[in-house]
Design a protein around this motif. Structure first.
Motif: not given
Lengths: 188, 188
Positions: A12, A174, A176, A184-186, B163
């Motif tokens: 992360r 943002s 998102r 998203l995430g990784n 993200d």
């Protein structure tokens, strides 16, 4: 590690490095240690957690990183601008920068190089691939342990433009809700 | 090139790339063209003017850049955030992103890939070294021509954290008076 910091899963660290802050690289080998500024770096992979960076061949840190195979990438906030500038304008061959700039350190877990306590993130790294070191001074590092401050969530960071001028980054935007879940995430 | 942009000596592109903005990479080959977002990049050398970057192997742009040996790195400002997000969340295999996102283009001078007119800088690039492409999707590009907007001098740029969240950078801090002369300009 100070109580104010927590372990971050190493996959992360993109959140800290991809925005492109100037960083402070600490290194240690055979009784010597040093700290340098670094602005030439990129994220290369989530898992293993890889960072590529250029460390100029004439630098004292180059010798320590190459000989030890390790370093720590420390991410300063805007409040540390004077230390950042001072570190970038002096050589570890001439001065003990830790004492000169009053840098408090903590012991790393996996590597010999120290963590800079006042930085908001500390990434312990080992050399993963040195294939391009001779040609470009380009190191591929694996982040093996990451320590990040609990607060603030989005500290202001310094981003170097050359010529003694930094831009500061901090306010977030943002989007998102507009991202495909897979990105998203990784995911990329 | 639009009249609003001027040529920048390529060894000076560090001022635009080292702060770490998200960029838009345009590519063209054999009648096809595409645009992608990219956050994994670094400056590697002043002269030749080298940028290293990761372009994921599954991307349509990867094929176009590799086959043509060229691309353009376009640097957007905060006002383009919605286009940046849209481009990053769609594939050039499914949609003509230029038409879909209303991206005005200009002809490059040295390469076939188009310049994105609304970006504040456009860097025409050719592949300089592909030694690490197979292993890491890592391209070393040479900037062969650079076009930059005359104003504003310090536009706000977007820096991606993952993200769906960006940080914005813009306000500058100068510490020029504290730098050793050898470290200003293109020295490190």
């Amino acid at each position: 590690m100070t109580a104010a910091k927590i372990d971050l899963p190493v996959h992360r660290i993109r959140a800290y490095m991809e925005p492109g802050p100037i960083v402070l690289v600490t290194s240690a080998h055979d009784g010597e240690r040093n700290v340098m500024t670094m602005g030439w770096h990129l994220v290369m992979e989530f898992s293993p957690s890889l960072i590529g960076c250029v460390i100029a061949g004439g630098n004292h840190s180059f010798d320590l990183v190459r000989a030890s195979g390790e370093c720590v990438i420390n991410i300063p906030t805007v409040s540390m601008v004077d230390a950042v500038v001072g570190i970038g304008n002096s050589s570890g061959r001439d001065v003990d920068k830790f004492a000169h700039f009053g840098l408090a350190t903590d012991r790393a877990v996996e590597v010999a190089a120290p963590l800079l306590r006042d930085c908001h993130a500390n990434l312990e790294c080992r050399i993963f691939d040195d294939a391009l070191v001779d040609r470009y001074n380009f190191f591929i590092l694996e982040v093996v342990r990451a320590h990040v401050a609990r607060t603030p969530k989005n500290p202001e960071t310094l981003h170097y433009t050359g010529d003694g001028v930094f831009v500061r980054a901090g306010r977030t935007i943002s989007r998102r809700a507009d991202f495909r879940p897979a990105l998203l995430g990784n995911g990329r």
